[in-house]
Design an enzyme around this catalytic site. Structure first.
Site, PDB file in Angstrom:
ATOM      1  N   ALA A 167      24.334  -4.595 -49.086  1.00  0.00           N
ATOM      2  CA  ALA A 167      25.367  -3.702 -48.728  1.00  0.00           C
ATOM      3  C   ALA A 167      25.674  -3.038 -49.592  1.00  0.00           C
ATOM      4  O   ALA A 167      24.709  -2.739 -50.762  1.00  0.00           O
ATOM      5  CB  ALA A 167      26.783  -4.444 -48.789  1.00  0.00           C
ATOM      6  N   GLY A 171      23.253  -8.279 -47.726  1.00  0.00           N
ATOM      7  CA  GLY A 171      23.127  -8.256 -46.221  1.00  0.00           C
ATOM      8  C   GLY A 171      22.379  -7.516 -45.000  1.00  0.00           C
ATOM      9  O   GLY A 171      22.882  -8.025 -43.741  1.00  0.00           O
ATOM     10  N   GLU A 176      21.518 -10.431 -44.069  1.00  0.00           N
ATOM     11  CA  GLU A 176      22.035 -11.168 -42.902  1.00  0.00           C
ATOM     12  C   GLU A 176      22.193 -10.481 -41.413  1.00  0.00           C
ATOM     13  O   GLU A 176      22.021 -11.209 -40.150  1.00  0.00           O
ATOM     14  CB  GLU A 176      23.592 -10.698 -43.338  1.00  0.00           C
ATOM     15  CG  GLU A 176      24.054 -11.802 -44.537  1.00  0.00           C
ATOM     16  CD  GLU A 176      25.154 -11.515 -45.040  1.00  0.00           C
ATOM     17  OE1 GLU A 176      25.158 -11.003 -45.651  1.00  0.00           O
ATOM     18  OE2 GLU A 176      25.888 -12.726 -45.546  1.00  0.00           O
ATOM     19  N   GLU A 226      23.578 -12.332 -54.085  1.00  0.00           N
ATOM     20  CA  GLU A 226      24.941 -11.503 -54.073  1.00  0.00           C
ATOM     21  C   GLU A 226      25.180 -12.185 -55.818  1.00  0.00           C
ATOM     22  O   GLU A 226      26.160 -11.949 -56.319  1.00  0.00           O
ATOM     23  CB  GLU A 226      25.658 -12.164 -52.853  1.00  0.00           C
ATOM     24  CG  GLU A 226      25.316 -10.788 -51.868  1.00  0.00           C
ATOM     25  CD  GLU A 226      24.568 -11.398 -50.656  1.00  0.00           C
ATOM     26  OE1 GLU A 226      23.396 -11.685 -52.168  1.00  0.00           O
ATOM     27  OE2 GLU A 226      24.648 -11.087 -49.984  1.00  0.00           O
TER      28      GLU A 226
END
Ligand SMILES: CCCCCCCCCCCCC[C@H](O)CC(=O)SCCNC(=O)CCNC(=O)[C@H](O)C(C)(C)COP(=O)(O)OP(=O)(O)OC[C@H]1O[C@@H](n2cnc3c(N)ncnc32)[C@H](O)[C@@H]1OP(=O)(O)O
Ligand SMILES: NC(=O)c1ccc[n+]([C@@H]2O[C@H](COP(=O)([O-])OP(=O)(O)OC[C@H]3O[C@@H](n4cnc5c(N)ncnc54)[C@H](O)[C@@H]3O)[C@@H](O)[C@H]2O)c1
Length: 615
Positions: free
Chosen positions: A108, A147, A150, A170
């Site tokens: 992200a 992300g 993911e 993270e």
């Protein structure tokens, strides 16, 4: 209808200004180009950073957001629109998701975490990909992180270059994977691997990841077309935890630390900067003195594979040093800090000597002599150490101060550090200052040059309690050179005797007072360092603390910590301690801090006040 041009570049050309090219509103995608497109009516409403191309029967969604293809809002919108478009296009039989340039998306966009949140969210896009009736393939290279991983886990297939790395970092930002990572990785790789990757944040090489089934290169796996109740429930919980963490001070501090590290790497000096500097090759080095510091530095050099001459004044000290280095090196191999191969090679790189002639051709000799009050870390840590001793003189015990500061987040308390570095080192530093001032101190000295002085450390020195090296200092140890610190009632007796002799009435000291006096005194010095131009921004200080003193990353660094507490509060407490301890100059409030506190200046504007460009 055309939208308004937001830069002066020719329509449809590559943007030279780094702003955007506006395009006709209906053209949502610029097929086959890598341009950044902005659609602007009166504001910019969309910036597309995913190139959509159709090659044969494949739709390619190529994320184009250099340098790391972070999944910013524009990227998420691009992926969302791209997957919808590919689903609708009859000519498209499969979809490839990949990254342009150096990497597959590395996560992200961390900068967006502190901004208003904008849809579409990653899980929504991921579910669209998963539900797409055409196979969706993640083609991974570079660093597929957070992300990015993911998204890859939502894809039906994952293929990767051998050199690619995947991971969930993270945790280093005080977060957990928030787009189904905690739900999907265990299903793909098993609970143990998922727990390890999520809790360590480590990057796993594609070849290792393949073993776990994260990268599915070989065969089509059945697409999880429908999601059962536990998955949805799990996803709900993951989102809830993610939101909680995102709002936490801990995550904000870790995000700050991430960018601070990168900011300080862009250093500028009058005679050069990070772009122009050329590293000088270091082929051989020498360290003079095989004591605590010398041995530690030798270990660092050997761990980096650099040959070292170790110089001592006699054989006994040389052998002691060699033993210490061997033991630290073995410990590092055991802890996995260095590889066994580096550990083995170290012995061949180390050349013990007592002859200065051996050092004549070396490229580098770290200077370990003469102490001064320090420029940054040592200067800030001065008040920290001094306040620790004053607190003990007033009523605390070394173990209490250590426990409070360890609970605060320091890896090891200040008195354990003093035992590690040597009570004699602290003593000699004080003696050097006294000598410079032409003052002779005694165990009864309470003021030096008008400043409060505490001779407690001197008492321990004169009793031969030099710390770990003699098996006793502020604590006792299992043996000389031992590491297991145990509270020692003799130390309590020494402290009480000291206070009695000097007529000091001891009192209960609260944990809050310990944290404030230790931290605020050094923060105050930090603001003076900014004022003096020794550090060019607060990030310099914070990164120095993160690396130099293992300051807890979840607090960001002392300056970020001060900002989180609120400068007004920090300033008021410094004034309070200044009133109560007028003979400690480190409590004289920093002028810069006073200005910043009065105006509630945000951290990124502090330096404008320090340099005087704002008053
Ligand atoms: C209140 C409502 C909330 C509702 C929420 C509910 C919805 C849930 C949706 C949640 C989605 C969560 C998704 C996910 O789980 C969370 C994440 O992905 S967090 C990010 C994870 N990724 C990382 O931490 C990677 C960080 N980056 C790196 O480790 C390294 O940069 C690298 C990728 C290994 C590359 O290293 P280098 O080549 O050395 O390059 P640099 O480090 O110097 O970086 C270059 C440049 O890029 C900037 N940058 C790097 N990564 C990011 C990033 N992820 N975001 C933004 N910017 C990044 C870096 O700062 C450098 O720029 P500079 O600072 O120098 O200008
Ligand atoms: N220990 C710390 O945490 C720390 C921190 C910052 C700075 N320093 C500074 O680093 C220096 C070394 O500290 P240390 O803790 O390693 O001390 P130490 O007493 O543990 O070791 C010093 C070693 O140097 C050797 N030595 C002295 N003169 C020598 C010479 N002329 N030639 C060869 N060897 C010689 C001694 O025999 C001894 O073994 C000191 O100046 C100290 O102030 C120490």
């Amino acid at each position: 209808m055309r939208s308004k041009v937001v830069c002066n570049c020719r329509l449809g050309s590559k943007c030279r200004t780094g702003v955007f090219i506006s395009v006709p509103l209906r053209s949502t995608f610029c097929v086959g180009t890598s341009y950044i497109l902005a659609v602007k009516v009166s504001y910019i409403v969309a910036v597309i950073m995913v190139d959509y191309k159709v090659q044969g029967s494949f739709a390619i969604l190529e994320v184009n957001n250099p340098p790391v293809n972070a999944l910013s809002h524009a990227v998420r919108s691009g992926l969302n629109d791209g997957i919808e478009k590919a689903s609708r296009d009859r000519n498209v039989k499969a979809v490839i998701v990949c990254g342009k340039g150096a990497t597959f998306p590395a996560g992200a966009d961390i900068r967006e975490f502190s901004k208003p949140k904008k849809e579409p969210w990653l899980p929504e896009i991921g579910h669209k990909m998963e539900k797409c009736e055409k196979p969706v393939i993640a083609a991974i290279h570079g660093t597929c992180l957070g992300g990015g991983l993911e998204i890859a886990l939502f894809c039906h297939y994952r293929i990767a270059l051998k050199t690619a790395r995947v991971g969930f970092p993270e945790v280093q930002l005080g977060l957990l994977p928030g787009a189904a990572g905690t739900q999907r990785l265990p299903r793909v790789a098993g609970l143990q691997v998922a727990m390890d990757m999520i809790s360590s944040g480590r990057h796993v090489l594609a070849t290792e990841a393949k073993k776990y089934g994260i990268i599915d290169e070989l065969c089509l796996k059945a697409v999880k077309a429908s999601v059962d109740f536990p998955y949805e429930k799990g996803l709900e919980m993951e989102t809830e935890f993610f939101k909680q963490l995102l709002g936490s001070g801990q995550s904000k501090a870790q995000q700050y630390a991430f960018f601070a590290e990168r900011t300080i790497a862009r250093w500028e000096m009058p005679n050069g900067n990070y772009r122009t500097a050329v590293a000088k090759p270091v082929k051989s080095t020498a360290v003079i003195g095989a004591g605590t510091m010398g041995s530690g530095i030798v270990v660092c050099l050997l761990s980096a594979g650099i040959p070292v001459y170790l110089m001592e004044q006699n054989e006994k000290f040389l052998n002691n040093g060699l033993k210490m280095i061997k033991s630290i090196m073995e410990g590092s191999v055991k802890l996995g800090k260095v590889s066994p191969e580096v550990g083995r090679k170290a012995a061949t790189l180390l050349k013990p000597t007592m002859n200065y002639n051996d050092l004549k051709d070396v490229d580098l000799i770290p200077v370990l002599v003469k102490t001064c009050r320090g420029f940054l870390a040592n200067r800030m840590h001065g008040p920290f150490g001094t306040e620790g001793t004053f607190l003990v003189e007033e009523g605390a015990l070394p173990s209490q101060v250590d426990r409070v500061m360890e609970d605060f987040g320091l890896p090891i308390g200040p008195f354990k550090v003093r035992d590690l570095s040597g009570v004699d080192i602290a003593y000699k530093i004080k003696q050097e200052v006294a000598k410079l001032l032409g003052i002779k101190t005694t165990l009864q000295t309470r003021f030096m040059n008008g400043e409060r002085y505490c001779a407690l450390n001197d008492r321990l020195f004169h009793l031969g309690r030099l710390g770990r090296k003699t098996g006793k200092g502020y604590y006792k140890y299992e043996k000389a050179g031992g590491k297991i610190a145990t509270e020692d009632s003799d130390v309590t007796d020494i402290i009480e005797k000291h206070c009695k002799e000097l007529g000091i009435q001891r009192r209960q000291i609260s944990s809050q007072e310990i944290v404030e006096r230790m931290m605020y005194s050094c923060i105050n010095e930090g603001f003076k360092i900014l004022e003096d131009g020794i550090a060019v921004r607060p990030e310099d200080i914070d990164v120095c603390y993160l690396y130099g003193f293992s300051f807890p990353r979840y607090l960001g660094g002392p300056m970020f910590y001060a900002n989180q507490i609120g400068l007004q509060r920090v300033y008021e407490r410094i004034c309070y301690y200044h009133e109560n301890f007028p003979y400690s100059p480190h409590w004289v409030p920093s002028r810069l801090l006073r200005k910043l506190a009065a105006k509630s200046v945000p951290m990124n504007e502090w330096m404008a006040y320090a340099t005087g460009s704002k008053l």
